[in-house]
Design a protein around this motif. Structure first.
Motif, short mmCIF file in Angstrom:
data_model
loop_
_atom_site.label_atom_id
_atom_site.label_comp_id
_atom_site.label_asym_id
_atom_site.label_seq_id
_atom_site.Cartn_x
_atom_site.Cartn_y
_atom_site.Cartn_z
N ASN A 26 8.90 6.51 9.63
CA ASN A 26 9.17 7.77 9.25
C ASN A 26 10.82 8.40 9.28
O ASN A 26 10.83 9.02 9.48
CB ASN A 26 8.53 9.11 8.85
N SER A 27 11.72 6.95 8.47
CA SER A 27 13.00 7.41 8.80
C SER A 27 14.12 6.99 7.30
O SER A 27 13.42 5.66 7.87
CB SER A 27 13.88 6.69 10.31
N ASP A 28 14.98 7.66 7.02
CA ASP A 28 15.89 7.21 6.18
C ASP A 28 16.68 6.15 6.81
O ASP A 28 17.38 4.99 5.43
CB ASP A 28 16.14 8.45 5.31
N HIS A 29 17.18 6.51 7.78
CA HIS A 29 18.05 5.20 8.65
C HIS A 29 17.67 3.82 9.01
O HIS A 29 17.89 2.95 8.36
CB HIS A 29 18.04 6.05 9.58
N TYR A 30 16.02 3.87 9.26
CA TYR A 30 15.08 2.65 9.56
C TYR A 30 14.90 2.04 7.97
O TYR A 30 15.35 0.38 7.59
CB TYR A 30 13.75 3.23 9.80
N GLY A 31 14.82 2.53 6.83
CA GLY A 31 14.79 2.32 5.96
C GLY A 31 16.05 1.18 5.03
O GLY A 31 16.04 0.16 4.39
N ARG A 32 17.34 2.49 5.64
CA ARG A 32 18.84 1.46 5.15
C ARG A 32 18.97 0.29 6.06
O ARG A 32 19.66 -0.29 5.50
CB ARG A 32 19.48 2.58 5.08
N ALA A 33 19.07 0.28 6.89
CA ALA A 33 19.14 -0.57 7.80
C ALA A 33 18.48 -1.85 7.80
O ALA A 33 19.23 -3.15 7.29
CB ALA A 33 18.06 0.15 9.35
N ASN A 89 9.73 3.14 -0.39
CA ASN A 89 9.14 4.15 0.10
C ASN A 89 8.38 3.35 0.89
O ASN A 89 7.47 3.59 1.85
CB ASN A 89 8.01 4.28 -1.19
N GLY A 90 8.31 1.77 0.98
CA GLY A 90 7.11 1.69 2.09
C GLY A 90 7.57 1.18 2.53
O GLY A 90 6.74 1.25 3.83
N LEU A 91 9.01 0.95 3.33
CA LEU A 91 9.67 1.36 4.96
C LEU A 91 9.79 2.97 4.96
O LEU A 91 9.22 2.93 6.42
CB LEU A 91 11.27 1.00 4.07
N ARG A 137 0.30 -0.95 -0.14
CA ARG A 137 0.37 -0.28 0.08
C ARG A 137 1.10 1.69 -0.38
O ARG A 137 0.09 2.07 -0.73
CB ARG A 137 -0.96 -0.02 1.12
N ARG A 138 2.32 1.83 0.63
CA ARG A 138 3.06 2.01 0.95
C ARG A 138 4.10 2.62 -0.53
O ARG A 138 4.41 3.14 -0.21
CB ARG A 138 3.30 2.16 2.11
N GLY A 139 3.66 1.48 -1.10
CA GLY A 139 4.30 1.95 -2.58
C GLY A 139 5.66 0.86 -2.72
O GLY A 139 6.32 1.27 -3.46
N GLY A 140 5.52 -0.06 -1.69
CA GLY A 140 6.85 -0.98 -1.68
C GLY A 140 6.94 -2.11 -3.10
O GLY A 140 8.36 -1.78 -3.41
N LEU A 141 6.35 -2.24 -3.54
CA LEU A 141 6.78 -2.97 -5.03
C LEU A 141 7.47 -2.04 -6.44
O LEU A 141 7.74 -2.50 -6.90
CB LEU A 141 5.72 -3.03 -6.10
#
Length: 319
Positions: free
Chosen positions: A247-254, A240-242, A231-235
């Protein structure tokens, strides 16, 4: 969405994920088991284990990492050895992530085969450190730390959710890992996120997310997480999904560093499943073992008076 503190066979790095399921049955271990650092008269946790020690010299740390990483991807590794080695691995990377110069010295002495693996672990930890600024907490959370669902059960859920949505199983496993240690943490976040994938009840109730399931059930929560990432665009872009998840780029990269480790070497999943819950506090990087249970937050000093096994040695490497 939350505040973090993890079908047909999927072919990854010339192996199938099915190798993970059969490897855990091997006993006794025929793998070469590294000698882990020991010290007499260490405090012992209720499960009979000690807080892992980290050698002081870079060459010794590098040699230990090399031996541990090789052992952890040996299919014949027995469960009891896997648990001890995985916790030792986890503590080493947590310590080195806070010590840039030591980390660089260790990296330069590691067998080149393991440098990429080393880089992924250190980078993931440093992303999480970048998310949390300010003084370390002087209290420990009102959590219950429990044994997670088995590695096989969780893997089946990741696969099923991946097949249903197209979100890679490695991403779902990495989110489960960083959110609750693959279900070890039974507790509610400060934002009221709940369950093994840390959903807000309001998000869970949205049409097409919880789908009437149980927010605390691993199967239901993993499938809901996959649907939410879609739903949040992860495909189109998993980043974007992460971002929608946290709401953190750090989180997504980790998360993606851990997913990359799983994609490169599927047997990495076995060791990540064995990682323990550690909590950065004013008393150090405290190990909250299975059986920890606090109905209300407790002061770090009050807790440590009765639970010295949860703390690293004072002379242990610390920033």
């Amino acid at each position: 969405m939350s505040i973090a503190v993890l079908l047909s066979p999927i072919t990854v790095a010339c192996k199938t994920v099915e190798t993970i399921e059969t490897a855990n049955d091997a006993t006794p271990s025929s793998a070469t088991i590294p000698n882990l650092p020991k010290q007499a008269d260490r405090p012992v946790a209720p499960n009979g284990r000690n807080y892992p020690l980290v050698p002081k010299e870079p060459r010794d740390i590098a040699a230990l990492i090399t031996d541990i990483e090789a052992a952890l991807i040996t299919p014949e590794l027995a469960q009891q050895d896997l648990a001890a080695l995985a916790h030792q691995q986890q503590v080493i990377y947590r310590v080195l992530s806070k010590r840039p110069q030591l980390s660089e010295n260790v990296r330069s002495q590691i067998d080149p085969r393991w440098r990429w693996v080393f880089d992924q672990h250190i980078a993931a930890r440093r992303e999480f450190l970048a998310m949390h600024r300010g003084p370390a907490s002087s209290t420990l959370p009102a959590w219950r730390i429990q044994s997670p669902a088995s590695a096989d059960q969780l893997l089946k859920a990741y696969r099923s959710a991946s097949a249903a949505t197209g979100i890679d199983w490695t991403v779902l496993a990495a989110v489960n890992l960083v959110e609750t240690g693959m279900g070890r943490i039974d507790g509610v976040s400060v934002a009221n996120a709940q369950g093994p994938m840390q959903f807000l009840p309001t998000t869970w109730a949205e049409p097409g997310i919880g789908n009437g399931g149980n927010i605390r059930d691993p199967w239901d929560a993993i499938h809901a997480a996959a649907r939410y990432l879609v739903r949040r665009g992860g495909l189109k872009d998993i980043r974007n999904g992460l971002w929608g998840y946290n709401n953190s780029d750090h989180y997504g990269r980790a998360v993606l560093h851990y997913a990359a480790l799983l994609k490169e070497e599927p047997l990495t999943y076995r060791s990540l499943h064995q990682w323990q819950i550690h909590y950065a506090s004013s008393g150090g990087d405290l190990w909250l073992h299975e059986g920890y249970q606090q109905r209300q937050p407790i002061g770090v000093n009050d807790y440590l008076r009765q639970n010295r096994h949860s703390a690293p040695l004072k002379e242990e490497l610390q920033p």
